[in-house]
Design a protein around this motif. Structure first.
Motif, PDB file in Angstrom:
ATOM      1  N   ARG A 227      33.265  31.878 -53.334  1.00 42.24           N
ATOM      2  CA  ARG A 227      34.089  30.685 -53.490  1.00 42.24           C
ATOM      3  C   ARG A 227      33.234  29.448 -53.250  1.00 42.24           C
ATOM      4  O   ARG A 227      32.169  29.514 -52.624  1.00 42.24           O
ATOM      5  CB  ARG A 227      35.270  30.711 -52.521  1.00 42.24           C
ATOM      6  CG  ARG A 227      34.887  30.703 -51.055  1.00 42.24           C
ATOM      7  CD  ARG A 227      36.125  30.820 -50.175  1.00 42.24           C
ATOM      8  NE  ARG A 227      35.785  30.938 -48.769  1.00 42.24           N
ATOM      9  CZ  ARG A 227      35.590  29.912 -47.960  1.00 42.24           C
ATOM     10  NH1 ARG A 227      35.681  28.673 -48.434  1.00 42.24           N
ATOM     11  NH2 ARG A 227      35.293  30.096 -46.683  1.00 42.24           N
ATOM     12  N   SER A 248      34.376  32.048 -57.613  1.00 37.91           N
ATOM     13  CA  SER A 248      35.738  32.003 -57.090  1.00 37.91           C
ATOM     14  C   SER A 248      36.227  30.576 -56.891  1.00 37.91           C
ATOM     15  O   SER A 248      35.624  29.630 -57.372  1.00 37.91           O
ATOM     16  CB  SER A 248      35.805  32.795 -55.778  1.00 37.91           C
ATOM     17  OG  SER A 248      35.451  34.153 -55.999  1.00 37.91           O
ATOM     18  N   ALA A 249      37.293  30.451 -56.118  1.00 38.34           N
ATOM     19  CA  ALA A 249      37.996  29.178 -55.967  1.00 38.34           C
ATOM     20  C   ALA A 249      37.225  28.184 -55.105  1.00 38.34           C
ATOM     21  O   ALA A 249      36.413  28.562 -54.267  1.00 38.34           O
ATOM     22  CB  ALA A 249      39.367  29.433 -55.330  1.00 38.34           C
ATOM     23  N   PHE A 268      36.020  29.198 -60.449  1.00 37.69           N
ATOM     24  CA  PHE A 268      36.732  30.167 -61.282  1.00 37.69           C
ATOM     25  C   PHE A 268      35.950  30.421 -62.578  1.00 37.69           C
ATOM     26  O   PHE A 268      36.513  30.399 -63.676  1.00 37.69           O
ATOM     27  CB  PHE A 268      38.144  29.677 -61.604  1.00 37.69           C
ATOM     28  CG  PHE A 268      39.074  29.640 -60.429  1.00 37.69           C
ATOM     29  CD1 PHE A 268      39.383  30.808 -59.743  1.00 37.69           C
ATOM     30  CD2 PHE A 268      39.625  28.452 -59.999  1.00 37.69           C
ATOM     31  CE1 PHE A 268      40.248  30.792 -58.650  1.00 37.69           C
ATOM     32  CE2 PHE A 268      40.494  28.418 -58.908  1.00 37.69           C
ATOM     33  CZ  PHE A 268      40.804  29.590 -58.237  1.00 37.69           C
TER      34      PHE A 268
END
Length: 286
Positions: A227, A248-249, A268
């Motif tokens: 992330r 990821s986020a 993302f």
């Protein structure tokens, strides 16, 4: 050197399998402490100072130590370093562990900032714990990433995590390692480092770049298999990279810091898609 992976006994339970209980040997990522110490000061009064203890996967320890010192703002760049060596500490059995790195500064070189005082060991998941002041990062960074003219094709950006994954040998064996890479604007991965900690992986690859004389990372992209945390944005900014690409986020503070510093934050990221949170103009089709 320390081991990157270890073999351990485990039992797999699967009620749908013909043999619902299977004893087997599994490969896991090794996690061991690394103590980083810096020797500095005038010749007549040299002193050795503890900087950090981090839980890491052994390997590329000099890159990790140098990258950590730079991204924490303790050193400006690699030119201050005269040498690095493992201290031959030993375990309970008397075997060397290579879990201490001594960094010696050149005569006349000084610390850019005092090491952050910690009251606990830095875990492999930990970055600059307890620090949430964006202004502090802005004051510490030597590089104006907001002025970087980098432009990258969106398809190139979206494909970077797959390119990183192809070089994650440790992850392929264990499923338990993060990776960080440095890529050119054309998508060429110049270096990849792995570690059980995502922040350590970033420090390792930034330390490699520092030793290669590539800092600041103008026109380059930092790619991470994790992330997009505040700490990883901070490391990109401190290394002078104008773009961070994460699988990821992102977190809210990561977006805030990226916006404040003019860094392009992409998260993302799974081909053919990605989401751009700041400075989207750097992603332009060619």
């Amino acid at each position: 050197m320390g081991r990157v992976t270890a073999r351990v006994r485990a039992t797999r339970l699967d009620s749908s399998a013909p043999a619902p209980r299977l004893d087997r040997i599994e490969t896991v990522a090794v996690e061991e402490p690394l103590q980083i110490r810096v020797e500095h000061g005038p010749a007549q009064a040299r002193r050795r100072e503890d900087v950090a203890v981090t839980m890491r996967t052994p390997g590329d320890d000099f890159d990790l130590a140098l990258g950590h010192l730079i991204t924490e703002g303790v050193l400006d760049d690699a030119t201050a370093v005269a040498g690095m060596m493992h201290c031959t500490d030993v375990d309970a059995d008397g075997s060397p562990t290579f879990n201490v790195v001594d960094v010696t500064l050149r005569a006349g070189a000084v610390l850019a900032a005092r090491p952050r005082q910690r009251t606990e060991v830095v875990t492999s998941a930990c970055g600059i714990c307890g620090t949430d002041e964006i202004a502090a990062i802005a004051a510490a960074s030597r590089y104006a990433v907001d002025q970087d003219a980098l432009r990258v094709d969106p398809e190139v950006v979206a494909g970077l995590p797959d390119a990183l994954r192809e070089r994650q040998k440790g992850f392929s064996r264990t499923g338990g390692m993060h990776a960080a890479g440095i890529a050119t604007g054309d998508g060429e991965l110049l270096a990849v480092r792995e570690d059980v900690g995502r922040h350590n992986a970033a420090d390792k690859v930034i330390g490699w770049a520092a030793r290669e004389g590539l800092l600041p990372l103008r026109g380059h992209v930092l790619v991470v298999s994790a992330r997009a945390s505040f700490e990883l944005v901070q490391k990109a900014v401190m290394a002078g990279a104008p773009m961070l690409v994460a699988v990821s986020a992102p977190t809210s503070l990561a977006v805030d810091l990226a916006a404040a510093e003019g860094l392009t934050l992409v998260a993302f990221t799974r081909a053919p898609r990605c989401t751009v949170y700041t400075r989207a103009e750097r992603l332009a089709g060619r």
